[in-house]
Design a protein around this motif. Structure first.
Motif, PDB file in Angstrom:
ATOM      1  N   ILE A 106       0.832  -1.211   0.000  1.00 27.90           N
ATOM      2  CA  ILE A 106       0.000   0.000   0.000  1.00 27.90           C
ATOM      3  C   ILE A 106       0.861   1.255   0.000  1.00 27.90           C
ATOM      4  O   ILE A 106       0.745   2.091  -0.898  1.00 27.90           O
ATOM      5  N   SER A 107       1.753   1.399   0.974  1.00 25.84           N
ATOM      6  CA  SER A 107       2.609   2.591   1.048  1.00 25.84           C
ATOM      7  C   SER A 107       3.455   2.742  -0.209  1.00 25.84           C
ATOM      8  O   SER A 107       3.565   3.833  -0.766  1.00 25.84           O
ATOM      9  N   SER A 108       4.043   1.645  -0.667  1.00 29.38           N
ATOM     10  CA  SER A 108       4.963   1.712  -1.812  1.00 29.38           C
ATOM     11  C   SER A 108       4.246   2.126  -3.097  1.00 29.38           C
ATOM     12  O   SER A 108       4.856   2.689  -3.993  1.00 29.38           O
ATOM     13  N   GLN A 109       2.954   1.842  -3.200  1.00 24.49           N
ATOM     14  CA  GLN A 109       2.193   2.209  -4.397  1.00 24.49           C
ATOM     15  C   GLN A 109       1.496   3.554  -4.256  1.00 24.49           C
ATOM     16  O   GLN A 109       0.910   4.041  -5.210  1.00 24.49           O
ATOM     17  N   GLY A 110       1.505   4.107  -3.038  1.00 28.00           N
ATOM     18  CA  GLY A 110       0.825   5.377  -2.819  1.00 28.00           C
ATOM     19  C   GLY A 110      -0.677   5.277  -2.997  1.00 28.00           C
ATOM     20  O   GLY A 110      -1.324   6.213  -3.487  1.00 28.00           O
ATOM     21  N   LEU A 111      -1.258   4.161  -2.599  1.00 29.65           N
ATOM     22  CA  LEU A 111      -2.710   3.989  -2.738  1.00 29.65           C
ATOM     23  C   LEU A 111      -3.461   4.893  -1.766  1.00 29.65           C
ATOM     24  O   LEU A 111      -3.002   5.153  -0.661  1.00 29.65           O
ATOM     25  N   GLN A 112      -4.643   5.335  -2.182  1.00 23.27           N
ATOM     26  CA  GLN A 112      -5.503   6.142  -1.320  1.00 23.27           C
ATOM     27  C   GLN A 112      -6.258   5.224  -0.362  1.00 23.27           C
ATOM     28  O   GLN A 112      -6.437   4.034  -0.634  1.00 23.27           O
ATOM     29  N   ASP A 113      -6.735   5.800   0.739  1.00 19.68           N
ATOM     30  CA  ASP A 113      -7.461   5.019   1.745  1.00 19.68           C
ATOM     31  C   ASP A 113      -8.650   4.273   1.148  1.00 19.68           C
ATOM     32  O   ASP A 113      -8.946   3.149   1.543  1.00 19.68           O
ATOM     33  N   THR A 114      -9.362   4.900   0.191  1.00 21.90           N
ATOM     34  CA  THR A 114     -10.553   4.266  -0.390  1.00 21.90           C
ATOM     35  C   THR A 114     -10.195   3.024  -1.207  1.00 21.90           C
ATOM     36  O   THR A 114     -11.065   2.219  -1.507  1.00 21.90           O
ATOM     37  N   GLN A 115      -8.918   2.873  -1.564  1.00 25.67           N
ATOM     38  CA  GLN A 115      -8.485   1.715  -2.340  1.00 25.67           C
ATOM     39  C   GLN A 115      -8.091   0.537  -1.452  1.00 25.67           C
ATOM     40  O   GLN A 115      -7.685  -0.507  -1.959  1.00 25.67           O
ATOM     41  N   CYS A 116      -8.203   0.707  -0.137  1.00 26.18           N
ATOM     42  CA  CYS A 116      -7.734  -0.305   0.803  1.00 26.18           C
ATOM     43  C   CYS A 116      -8.861  -0.783   1.707  1.00 26.18           C
ATOM     44  O   CYS A 116      -9.775  -0.030   2.024  1.00 26.18           O
ATOM     45  N   LEU A 117      -8.753  -2.035   2.116  1.00 25.06           N
ATOM     46  CA  LEU A 117      -9.740  -2.644   2.993  1.00 25.06           C
ATOM     47  C   LEU A 117      -9.035  -3.676   3.862  1.00 25.06           C
ATOM     48  O   LEU A 117      -8.131  -4.369   3.395  1.00 25.06           O
ATOM     49  N   LEU A 118      -9.434  -3.761   5.129  1.00 26.85           N
ATOM     50  CA  LEU A 118      -8.926  -4.791   6.039  1.00 26.85           C
ATOM     51  C   LEU A 118     -10.051  -5.782   6.322  1.00 26.85           C
ATOM     52  O   LEU A 118     -11.189  -5.366   6.578  1.00 26.85           O
ATOM     53  N   PHE A 160     -17.916  -5.948   0.935  1.00 22.28           N
ATOM     54  CA  PHE A 160     -16.930  -6.042  -0.149  1.00 22.28           C
ATOM     55  C   PHE A 160     -17.452  -5.305  -1.383  1.00 22.28           C
ATOM     56  O   PHE A 160     -16.703  -4.594  -2.053  1.00 22.28           O
ATOM     57  N   HIS A 161     -18.755  -5.462  -1.680  1.00 26.58           N
ATOM     58  CA  HIS A 161     -19.350  -4.746  -2.816  1.00 26.58           C
ATOM     59  C   HIS A 161     -19.302  -3.235  -2.603  1.00 26.58           C
ATOM     60  O   HIS A 161     -19.073  -2.476  -3.538  1.00 26.58           O
ATOM     61  N   LYS A 162     -19.509  -2.806  -1.359  1.00 26.63           N
ATOM     62  CA  LYS A 162     -19.428  -1.376  -1.041  1.00 26.63           C
ATOM     63  C   LYS A 162     -18.002  -0.878  -1.324  1.00 26.63           C
ATOM     64  O   LYS A 162     -17.801   0.186  -1.906  1.00 26.63           O
ATOM     65  N   TYR A 163     -17.016  -1.666  -0.907  1.00 24.28           N
ATOM     66  CA  TYR A 163     -15.610  -1.341  -1.160  1.00 24.28           C
ATOM     67  C   TYR A 163     -15.339  -1.245  -2.667  1.00 24.28           C
ATOM     68  O   TYR A 163     -14.725  -0.282  -3.144  1.00 24.28           O
ATOM     69  N   LEU A 164     -15.811  -2.243  -3.447  1.00 22.11           N
ATOM     70  CA  LEU A 164     -15.613  -2.215  -4.901  1.00 22.11           C
ATOM     71  C   LEU A 164     -16.245  -0.964  -5.504  1.00 22.11           C
ATOM     72  O   LEU A 164     -15.658  -0.340  -6.398  1.00 22.11           O
ATOM     73  N   GLY A 165     -17.422  -0.584  -5.020  1.00 21.52           N
ATOM     74  CA  GLY A 165     -18.090   0.631  -5.496  1.00 21.52           C
ATOM     75  C   GLY A 165     -17.242   1.865  -5.221  1.00 21.52           C
ATOM     76  O   GLY A 165     -17.128   2.755  -6.075  1.00 21.52           O
ATOM     77  N   ASN A 166     -16.633   1.938  -4.030  1.00 24.70           N
ATOM     78  CA  ASN A 166     -15.761   3.072  -3.684  1.00 24.70           C
ATOM     79  C   ASN A 166     -14.542   3.136  -4.594  1.00 24.70           C
ATOM     80  O   ASN A 166     -14.149   4.218  -5.039  1.00 24.70           O
ATOM     81  N   VAL A 167     -13.940   1.977  -4.866  1.00 22.91           N
ATOM     82  CA  VAL A 167     -12.766   1.942  -5.751  1.00 22.91           C
ATOM     83  C   VAL A 167     -13.176   2.365  -7.158  1.00 22.91           C
ATOM     84  O   VAL A 167     -12.498   3.177  -7.796  1.00 22.91           O
ATOM     85  N   MET A 168     -14.322   1.850  -7.634  1.00 20.30           N
ATOM     86  CA  MET A 168     -14.787   2.191  -8.967  1.00 20.30           C
ATOM     87  C   MET A 168     -15.078   3.693  -9.082  1.00 20.30           C
ATOM     88  O   MET A 168     -14.718   4.325 -10.076  1.00 20.30           O
ATOM     89  N   ARG A 169     -15.686   4.258  -8.069  1.00 25.78           N
ATOM     90  CA  ARG A 169     -15.989   5.694  -8.057  1.00 25.78           C
ATOM     91  C   ARG A 169     -14.688   6.512  -8.111  1.00 25.78           C
ATOM     92  O   ARG A 169     -14.580   7.453  -8.876  1.00 25.78           O
ATOM     93  N   MET A 170     -13.702   6.105  -7.323  1.00 24.39           N
ATOM     94  CA  MET A 170     -12.427   6.816  -7.310  1.00 24.39           C
ATOM     95  C   MET A 170     -11.733   6.724  -8.669  1.00 24.39           C
ATOM     96  O   MET A 170     -11.217   7.715  -9.178  1.00 24.39           O
ATOM     97  N   LEU A 171     -11.753   5.538  -9.295  1.00 24.27           N
ATOM     98  CA  LEU A 171     -11.148   5.366 -10.617  1.00 24.27           C
ATOM     99  C   LEU A 171     -11.859   6.230 -11.651  1.00 24.27           C
ATOM    100  O   LEU A 171     -11.223   6.855 -12.503  1.00 24.27           O
ATOM    101  N   SER A 172     -13.178   6.272 -11.564  1.00 25.62           N
ATOM    102  CA  SER A 172     -13.985   7.077 -12.483  1.00 25.62           C
ATOM    103  C   SER A 172     -13.665   8.566 -12.318  1.00 25.62           C
ATOM    104  O   SER A 172     -13.495   9.291 -13.307  1.00 25.62           O
ATOM    105  N   GLU A 173     -13.565   9.028 -11.069  1.00 25.59           N
ATOM    106  CA  GLU A 173     -13.242  10.435 -10.807  1.00 25.59           C
ATOM    107  C   GLU A 173     -11.843  10.772 -11.311  1.00 25.59           C
ATOM    108  O   GLU A 173     -11.630  11.843 -11.894  1.00 25.59           O
ATOM    109  N   ASN A 174     -10.883   9.869 -11.112  1.00 20.95           N
ATOM    110  CA  ASN A 174      -9.516  10.096 -11.598  1.00 20.95           C
ATOM    111  C   ASN A 174      -9.485  10.184 -13.123  1.00 20.95           C
ATOM    112  O   ASN A 174      -8.783  11.020 -13.692  1.00 20.95           O
TER     113      ASN A 174
END
Length: 184
Positions: A106-118, A160-174
């Motif tokens: 995560i740190s090495s790729q500079g991912l945003q918080d919305t791209q990560c899930l525990l 997990f679907h909520k997480y995928l939606g957040n990642v998709m939204r972030m990718l779309s905005e980028n």
């Protein structure tokens, strides 16, 4: 969308990957560690993307938890859109180990918080203690799901679907930002 499923050995990544992708393998079979990576492809429907629902092709990369595959990690990380760290909260060493996974993936790729899930994956019969976990500060900012596929499987799928939606939204905005910068 490429999502990496990472974490310590024997924490339940493959079981979760099979469940989330609707891949059926023999449940309760003997443990067989993933060698390198398994890539599961599936379509995820009804992802909330802002004000509309959409579908998305997902590649779920079930990555081996053994450090002997560390030389492969840069290739796995290439073009990934998100990272899910899975760990067994009932194994004390996992809480420390996931800090290494965080810094490497995560740190090495500079991912945003919305791209990560525990995902704190509780093994069957463990009694799933969902109390607050003593996570490192850099991990506390990520959404945390307590997973127990025996008791609340659909809660895990929904989160997990909520997480995928957040990642998709972030990718779309980028992508929109990038297109606007080309236009202007």
């Amino acid at each position: 969308m490429k999502i990496l499923l990472i974490g310590p050995s024997e924490c339940g990544k493959t079981v979760l990957a099979n469940f989330l992708s609707d891949t059926t393998e023999t449940i309760g079979a003997d443990y067989s560690p993933t060698q390198g990576v398994r890539i599961l492809e599936f379509e995820s429907h009804n992802l909330s993307n802002g004000n509309k629902n959409s579908a998305c092709e997902v590649e779920l990369w079930d990555c081996a938890g053994d450090f002997k595959f560390e030389s492969c990690w840069p290739a796995l990380m290439k073009d990934s859109n998100g990272v899910v760290i899975v760990f067994n909260p009932d194994v004390p060493s996992h809480l420390k180990e996931i800090e290494t996974w965080h810094s490497t993936f995560i740190s090495s790729q500079g991912l945003q918080d919305t791209q990560c899930l525990l995902i704190a994956h509780h093994k069957p019969g463990s009694g799933a203690d969902t109390s607050r976990l003593p996570l490192a500060p850099q991990l506390n900012k990520f959404p945390l799901i307590h997973s127990n596929l025996e008791e609340e499987p659909e809660d895990v799928r929904r989160e997990f679907h909520k997480y995928l939606g957040n990642v998709m939204r972030m990718l779309s905005e980028n992508q929109e930002r990038e297109e606007m910068s080309i236009i202007t």
